[in-house]
Design an enzyme around this catalytic site. Structure first.
Site, mmCIF file in Angstrom:
data_model
loop_
_atom_site.group_PDB
_atom_site.id
_atom_site.type_symbol
_atom_site.label_atom_id
_atom_site.label_comp_id
_atom_site.label_asym_id
_atom_site.label_seq_id
_atom_site.Cartn_x
_atom_site.Cartn_y
_atom_site.Cartn_z
ATOM 1 C CG HIS A 178 -0.410 0.043 2.520
ATOM 2 N ND1 HIS A 178 0.389 1.006 3.121
ATOM 3 C CD2 HIS A 178 -0.234 -1.067 3.353
ATOM 4 C CE1 HIS A 178 0.871 0.843 4.362
ATOM 5 N NE2 HIS A 178 0.306 -0.403 4.600
ATOM 6 C CB CYS A 193 1.732 -3.671 4.931
ATOM 7 S SG CYS A 193 0.269 -4.596 5.447
#
Length: 218
Positions: A178, A193
């Protein structure tokens, strides 16, 4: 038998025998209906898979073929494969591959085996490392927090190796790729992440489809 979902995994599946392979996976499998998935060709069914997970079409990279059976990377179970018999599914070509190198803090996008771009990224903190091994793009989701720079998240099949180590609100979340709202890349700071510059995330959202293989290397 359990059904593998976004938040529910299953046990008894073999480990991915080529966890560190950077060979491109060029075929994705999509089920036509809910189907049992096995631990080996002609082996024991361990769980069910469905054509969609959380409303997103499930496309799993094919990693092996044997005696009419195919092995796919599994969602929600890190570094594991499941086997499916012939029939009840279709395939689609996969042209792209994402390679994350943790030690170099990079993500490289390849198409048809040719490097397109490489970006400097931030990865998981030492207590919540980005899971190693092969996984795939499960789908995309929109999250309201401003930290994602107003861009969708690419959710991966991988989950945190230690769910108890991540922030409480992320316990049932998958590892993702992201955008990040601050210009701070090249660090070990996330809950696992991969944080991307917003311009780079826009490229991936425009170009990369569900089922695209992702390999995370040391």
């Amino acid at each position: 038998m359990p059904t593998i979902t976004y938040t529910q995994a299953a046990t008894g599946f073999p480990a991915d025998p080529d966890q560190a392979s950077t060979t491109a996976l060029t075929e994705g499998l999509q089920l036509a209906a809910k189907s049992p998935v096995y631990d080996a060709p002609g082996g024991q069914a361990r769980a069910y898979l469905t054509p969609q997970i959380s409303g997103v079409d499930l496309v799993m990279p094919i990693v092996a073929r044997r005696d009419g059976w195919v092995a796919v990377l599994l969602p929600s179970i890190n570094r594991s494969v499941g086997w499916l018999p012939a029939g009840g599914w279709t395939t689609r070509p996969l042209r792209d591959q994402l390679v994350v190198r943790r030690s170099a803090f990079t993500l490289t996008w390849l198409r048809d085996g040719v490097t397109q771009q490489t970006w400097t990224v931030t990865i998981g903190a030492p207590s919540t490392p980005t899971p190693l091994g092969r996984t795939f793009v499960l789908g995309r989701s929109s999250l309201p927090s401003k930290v994602y720079a107003g861009l969708d998240v690419l959710a991966l099949g991988a989950v945190p190796d230690d769910k108890n180590a991540v922030d409480e609100g992320l316990y049932d979340a998958h590892t993702g790729i992201h955008a990040w709202y601050r210009n701070e890349f090249g660090y070990k700071k996330s809950n696992g992440c991969v944080r991307m510059p917003p311009a780079a995330q826009k490229v991936l959202l425009d170009q990369v489809a569900s089922g695209t293989s992702v390999i995370v290397l040391p």
